[in-house]
Design a protein around this motif. Structure first.
Motif, PDB file in Angstrom:
ATOM      1  N   GLU A 365       0.876  -1.163   0.000  1.00  0.00           N
ATOM      2  CA  GLU A 365       0.000   0.000   0.000  1.00  0.00           C
ATOM      3  C   GLU A 365       0.910   1.208   0.000  1.00  0.00           C
ATOM      4  O   GLU A 365       1.486   1.569   1.025  1.00  0.00           O
ATOM      5  CB  GLU A 365      -0.922  -0.012   1.213  1.00  0.00           C
ATOM      6  N   GLY A 366       1.077   1.808  -1.174  1.00  0.00           N
ATOM      7  CA  GLY A 366       2.092   2.827  -1.338  1.00  0.00           C
ATOM      8  C   GLY A 366       3.460   2.174  -1.239  1.00  0.00           C
ATOM      9  O   GLY A 366       3.751   1.196  -1.933  1.00  0.00           O
ATOM     10  N   ALA A 367       4.289   2.688  -0.365  1.00  0.00           N
ATOM     11  CA  ALA A 367       5.612   2.102  -0.172  1.00  0.00           C
ATOM     12  C   ALA A 367       5.632   1.076   0.953  1.00  0.00           C
ATOM     13  O   ALA A 367       6.664   0.449   1.206  1.00  0.00           O
ATOM     14  CB  ALA A 367       6.623   3.205   0.141  1.00  0.00           C
ATOM     15  N   LEU A 368       4.491   0.891   1.621  1.00  0.00           N
ATOM     16  CA  LEU A 368       4.438   0.006   2.782  1.00  0.00           C
ATOM     17  C   LEU A 368       4.060  -1.416   2.374  1.00  0.00           C
ATOM     18  O   LEU A 368       3.020  -1.637   1.748  1.00  0.00           O
ATOM     19  CB  LEU A 368       3.418   0.533   3.799  1.00  0.00           C
ATOM     20  N   GLU A 369       4.888  -2.376   2.726  1.00  0.00           N
ATOM     21  CA  GLU A 369       4.568  -3.781   2.483  1.00  0.00           C
ATOM     22  C   GLU A 369       3.584  -4.255   3.539  1.00  0.00           C
ATOM     23  O   GLU A 369       3.887  -4.239   4.737  1.00  0.00           O
ATOM     24  CB  GLU A 369       5.839  -4.629   2.547  1.00  0.00           C
ATOM     25  N   VAL A 370       2.406  -4.668   3.127  1.00  0.00           N
ATOM     26  CA  VAL A 370       1.369  -5.071   4.084  1.00  0.00           C
ATOM     27  C   VAL A 370       1.132  -6.577   4.085  1.00  0.00           C
ATOM     28  O   VAL A 370       0.562  -7.111   5.041  1.00  0.00           O
ATOM     29  CB  VAL A 370       0.042  -4.338   3.809  1.00  0.00           C
ATOM     30  N   THR A 371       1.535  -7.267   3.035  1.00  0.00           N
ATOM     31  CA  THR A 371       1.369  -8.721   2.981  1.00  0.00           C
ATOM     32  C   THR A 371       2.579  -9.347   2.314  1.00  0.00           C
ATOM     33  O   THR A 371       3.043  -8.866   1.274  1.00  0.00           O
ATOM     34  CB  THR A 371       0.113  -9.111   2.185  1.00  0.00           C
ATOM     35  N   LYS A 372       3.069 -10.383   2.921  1.00  0.00           N
ATOM     36  CA  LYS A 372       4.110 -11.205   2.312  1.00  0.00           C
ATOM     37  C   LYS A 372       3.767 -12.652   2.607  1.00  0.00           C
ATOM     38  O   LYS A 372       3.623 -13.033   3.773  1.00  0.00           O
ATOM     39  CB  LYS A 372       5.486 -10.850   2.870  1.00  0.00           C
ATOM     40  N   ALA A 373       3.603 -13.444   1.556  1.00  0.00           N
ATOM     41  CA  ALA A 373       3.156 -14.827   1.740  1.00  0.00           C
ATOM     42  C   ALA A 373       4.113 -15.775   1.036  1.00  0.00           C
ATOM     43  O   ALA A 373       4.603 -15.485  -0.061  1.00  0.00           O
ATOM     44  CB  ALA A 373       1.740 -15.000   1.205  1.00  0.00           C
ATOM     45  N   TYR A 374       4.328 -16.907   1.666  1.00  0.00           N
ATOM     46  CA  TYR A 374       5.257 -17.907   1.156  1.00  0.00           C
ATOM     47  C   TYR A 374       4.495 -18.986   0.390  1.00  0.00           C
ATOM     48  O   TYR A 374       3.291 -19.175   0.598  1.00  0.00           O
ATOM     49  CB  TYR A 374       6.065 -18.484   2.320  1.00  0.00           C
ATOM     50  N   PRO A 375       5.182 -19.692  -0.523  1.00  0.00           N
ATOM     51  CA  PRO A 375       4.464 -20.614  -1.426  1.00  0.00           C
ATOM     52  C   PRO A 375       3.594 -21.627  -0.690  1.00  0.00           C
ATOM     53  O   PRO A 375       4.089 -22.432   0.111  1.00  0.00           O
ATOM     54  CB  PRO A 375       5.610 -21.303  -2.182  1.00  0.00           C
ATOM     55  N   GLY A 376       2.292 -21.580  -0.963  1.00  0.00           N
ATOM     56  CA  GLY A 376       1.344 -22.508  -0.344  1.00  0.00           C
ATOM     57  C   GLY A 376       1.181 -23.757  -1.185  1.00  0.00           C
ATOM     58  O   GLY A 376       0.065 -24.083  -1.617  1.00  0.00           O
ATOM     59  N   ARG A 377       2.248 -24.467  -1.389  1.00  0.00           N
ATOM     60  CA  ARG A 377       2.248 -25.606  -2.305  1.00  0.00           C
ATOM     61  C   ARG A 377       1.317 -26.724  -1.834  1.00  0.00           C
ATOM     62  O   ARG A 377       0.633 -27.354  -2.644  1.00  0.00           O
ATOM     63  CB  ARG A 377       3.676 -26.140  -2.468  1.00  0.00           C
ATOM     64  N   ARG A 378       1.276 -26.985  -0.548  1.00  0.00           N
ATOM     65  CA  ARG A 378       0.451 -28.081  -0.050  1.00  0.00           C
ATOM     66  C   ARG A 378      -1.041 -27.760  -0.182  1.00  0.00           C
ATOM     67  O   ARG A 378      -1.859 -28.653  -0.436  1.00  0.00           O
ATOM     68  CB  ARG A 378       0.822 -28.394   1.400  1.00  0.00           C
ATOM     69  N   PHE A 379      -1.396 -26.494  -0.064  1.00  0.00           N
ATOM     70  CA  PHE A 379      -2.799 -26.106  -0.269  1.00  0.00           C
ATOM     71  C   PHE A 379      -3.197 -26.269  -1.734  1.00  0.00           C
ATOM     72  O   PHE A 379      -4.313 -26.693  -2.040  1.00  0.00           O
ATOM     73  CB  PHE A 379      -3.017 -24.667   0.173  1.00  0.00           C
ATOM     74  N   VAL A 380      -2.281 -25.932  -2.626  1.00  0.00           N
ATOM     75  CA  VAL A 380      -2.552 -26.115  -4.053  1.00  0.00           C
ATOM     76  C   VAL A 380      -2.756 -27.588  -4.359  1.00  0.00           C
ATOM     77  O   VAL A 380      -3.690 -27.976  -5.077  1.00  0.00           O
ATOM     78  CB  VAL A 380      -1.411 -25.527  -4.900  1.00  0.00           C
ATOM     79  N   ARG A 381      -1.897 -28.421  -3.813  1.00  0.00           N
ATOM     80  CA  ARG A 381      -2.028 -29.861  -4.043  1.00  0.00           C
ATOM     81  C   ARG A 381      -3.363 -30.383  -3.528  1.00  0.00           C
ATOM     82  O   ARG A 381      -4.016 -31.205  -4.178  1.00  0.00           O
ATOM     83  CB  ARG A 381      -0.876 -30.604  -3.380  1.00  0.00           C
ATOM     84  N   LEU A 382      -3.777 -29.895  -2.360  1.00  0.00           N
ATOM     85  CA  LEU A 382      -5.055 -30.353  -1.809  1.00  0.00           C
ATOM     86  C   LEU A 382      -6.223 -29.871  -2.660  1.00  0.00           C
ATOM     87  O   LEU A 382      -7.162 -30.630  -2.924  1.00  0.00           O
ATOM     88  CB  LEU A 382      -5.212 -29.871  -0.371  1.00  0.00           C
ATOM     89  N   ALA A 383      -6.180 -28.627  -3.096  1.00  0.00           N
ATOM     90  CA  ALA A 383      -7.244 -28.112  -3.965  1.00  0.00           C
ATOM     91  C   ALA A 383      -7.339 -28.924  -5.249  1.00  0.00           C
ATOM     92  O   ALA A 383      -8.440 -29.187  -5.752  1.00  0.00           O
ATOM     93  CB  ALA A 383      -7.006 -26.639  -4.272  1.00  0.00           C
ATOM     94  N   MET A 384      -6.207 -29.332  -5.782  1.00  0.00           N
ATOM     95  CA  MET A 384      -6.215 -30.153  -6.992  1.00  0.00           C
ATOM     96  C   MET A 384      -6.848 -31.507  -6.723  1.00  0.00           C
ATOM     97  O   MET A 384      -7.528 -32.070  -7.590  1.00  0.00           O
ATOM     98  CB  MET A 384      -4.779 -30.299  -7.516  1.00  0.00           C
ATOM     99  N   GLU A 385      -6.650 -32.050  -5.521  1.00  0.00           N
ATOM    100  CA  GLU A 385      -7.302 -33.312  -5.163  1.00  0.00           C
ATOM    101  C   GLU A 385      -8.820 -33.134  -5.113  1.00  0.00           C
ATOM    102  O   GLU A 385      -9.571 -34.039  -5.493  1.00  0.00           O
ATOM    103  CB  GLU A 385      -6.794 -33.806  -3.810  1.00  0.00           C
ATOM    104  N   PHE A 386      -9.277 -31.984  -4.655  1.00  0.00           N
ATOM    105  CA  PHE A 386     -10.718 -31.714  -4.615  1.00  0.00           C
ATOM    106  C   PHE A 386     -11.275 -31.434  -6.007  1.00  0.00           C
ATOM    107  O   PHE A 386     -12.492 -31.526  -6.217  1.00  0.00           O
ATOM    108  CB  PHE A 386     -11.004 -30.522  -3.696  1.00  0.00           C
ATOM    109  N   GLY A 387     -10.442 -31.059  -6.946  1.00  0.00           N
ATOM    110  CA  GLY A 387     -10.907 -30.790  -8.299  1.00  0.00           C
ATOM    111  C   GLY A 387     -11.837 -29.598  -8.344  1.00  0.00           C
ATOM    112  O   GLY A 387     -11.531 -28.534  -7.803  1.00  0.00           O
ATOM    113  N   ALA A 388     -12.993 -29.752  -8.981  1.00  0.00           N
ATOM    114  CA  ALA A 388     -13.947 -28.648  -9.112  1.00  0.00           C
ATOM    115  C   ALA A 388     -14.544 -28.235  -7.775  1.00  0.00           C
ATOM    116  O   ALA A 388     -15.189 -27.186  -7.691  1.00  0.00           O
ATOM    117  CB  ALA A 388     -15.065 -29.037 -10.078  1.00  0.00           C
ATOM    118  N   ARG A 389     -14.337 -29.014  -6.716  1.00  0.00           N
ATOM    119  CA  ARG A 389     -14.828 -28.661  -5.379  1.00  0.00           C
ATOM    120  C   ARG A 389     -13.773 -27.911  -4.566  1.00  0.00           C
ATOM    121  O   ARG A 389     -13.980 -27.616  -3.396  1.00  0.00           O
ATOM    122  CB  ARG A 389     -15.270 -29.918  -4.631  1.00  0.00           C
TER     123      ARG A 389
END
Length: 416
Positions: A365-389
């Motif tokens: 937000e402007g020059a201020l870093e308000v969010t920094k997130a690290y790779p959520g690889r395991r969440f992606v893998r789980l979402a892929m297991e759920f497919g369209a759900r």
């Protein structure tokens, strides 16, 4: 299956009921319409009746900005499910309950303590079993809702109590507070551990109650076990009443770090990559994936509360993935996500000492870093297991309304 015409007619009908009801938007009985717009009665053989929502909110010390976004965003999820706008192509769901848990499971894994194997003094926030999947009661007096962020249809019932729906020249509405400096909304003065709205007990303050529950603070353990916490919440005997057999289960994770649900915490903390260097604990789970539960196993684990019916469980992750990328979308749409550069586990030492993964995304937000997130690889893998759900979106987005609306659509389409 209802036609699009019937769904649209239903949405307009709800709008009229919402405007006329003295008690708020949900003072109505759910009416099913057939393709000609007449009362067709309830479906003869409904598959899922209602929705049980379980929010897993990261309560580590980097999550204050993200919890603030969540307070506003839950209004969109509730509105999209319970009283959708006229152009939303699904029927409303007026039987919804929601509870919130943290990501804090301490250093336990499958009932075994890892404290004695921790490479240094155990942080107080990680002691014992953490929150152990227990539903969190609201602990705040008020929440701050963003003005102009919540869509509405000229009806105050889409908005926080006391707010109004302001329409622009194109008749597009946004919720605004009574005065420009009145974004704070008071929370109910009770110790409830869940929010609920039912056909015979409508709750016009459901979204507000959920927003208050979701504001859980940032004093939790920085060693997050998001998925293990969700499973524990469904297994606790004192919480089994919450999960109804005929209701869909919608699980929503909000976190800026990847899941570290451990199958073997003794091996994890005794490994050379952790035991010999406390500064590496932030990357311990990525370095030692052999000590973690397989993300795919959580489809079955979560479905056990629904008698093993996996089709009754839905998953959404607002986590560390790059915005507007191949990583955002339904689980059957993000097959190339884990190969993108942003999602690789590249270790770095930005402070010169402690190790972290290179962020998957940041938001300023402007020059201020308000969010920094690290790779959520395991969440992606789980979402892929759920497919369209399943659904994944970036926690670095400035607003989460589209993600909430899409997840509501995924659930609502399955409950018709």
């Amino acid at each position: 299956m209802e036609t699009t015409m019937a769904r649209t007619a239903m949405s307009f009908l709800l709008g009229a009921l919402c405007a006329a009801a003295p008690g708020g938007c949900l003072q109505h009985e759910l009416i099913y319409l057939d393709g000609n717009g007449s009362d067709g009665g309830a479906p003869a053989e409904p598959g899922l009746d209602g929705v049980d929502l379980l929010f897993i909110v990261d309560d580590s010390n980097s999550m204050s900005q993200e919890q603030a976004l969540l307070e506003t965003s839950v209004f969109q999820l509730v509105n999209s499910l319970a009283y959708p706008l006229a152009d939303t192509p699904h029927l409303p769901v007026d039987d919804v309950r929601a509870a919130v848990i943290s990501t804090n499971m301490g250093l336990f894994a499958h009932g075994v303590s890892g404290d004695e194997h921790w490479p240094d003094d155990v942080p107080a926030s990680c002691s014992d079993r953490g929150d152990d999947g227990e539903f969190r009661a609201s602990s705040v007096a008020e929440v701050v809702i963003e003005s102009g962020a919540i869509p509405c249809a000229g009806l105050e019932c889409h908005c926080p109590p006391g707010w109004s729906c302001a329409l622009d020249a194109e008749r597009v509405g946004k919720c605004v507070p009574p005065t420009p400096d009145a974004a704070e909304v008071g929370c109910p003065a009770d110790d409830a551990i869940f929010a609920e709205t039912l056909p015979d007990a409508p709750n016009a303050d459901f979204a507000l109650e959920l927003a208050c529950l979701a504001s859980i603070g940032t004093g939790g353990c920085g060693f997050e076990q998001q998925l293990a916490s969700a499973v524990r919440a469904t297994r606790r005997q004192d919480q089994r009443w919450f999960f109804r057999k005929r209701a869909a289960l919608g699980v929503v994770v909000v976190s800026d770090e990847d899941d570290c649900s451990m199958s073997d915490n003794v091996g994890m903390f005794a490994s050379a990559a952790v035991a010999d260097d406390f500064d590496m604990w932030n990357i311990a789970c990525g370095v030692n994936p052999q000590f973690l539960d397989d993300p795919a196993s959580f489809v079955r684990e979560l479905a056990e509360v629904k008698d093993g019916v996996e089709e009754a469980v839905f998953f959404a992750a607002i986590v560390g993935v790059p915005p507007g990328s191949a990583c955002e979308g339904r689980g059957d749409e993000i097959g190339g996500c884990l190969e993108t550069d942003e999602m690789q586990l590249d270790a770095e030492q930005p402070t010169g000492t402690t190790w972290y993964w290179r962020p998957a995304c940041t938001r300023f937000e402007g020059a201020l870093e308000v969010t920094k997130a690290y790779p959520g690889r395991r969440f992606v893998r789980l979402a892929m297991e759920f497919g369209a759900r399943g659904h994944v979106s970036s926690i670095c987005n400035g607003g989460w309304m589209p993600a909430m609306e899409e997840f509501a659509r995924i659930i609502a389409d399955a409950t018709e």
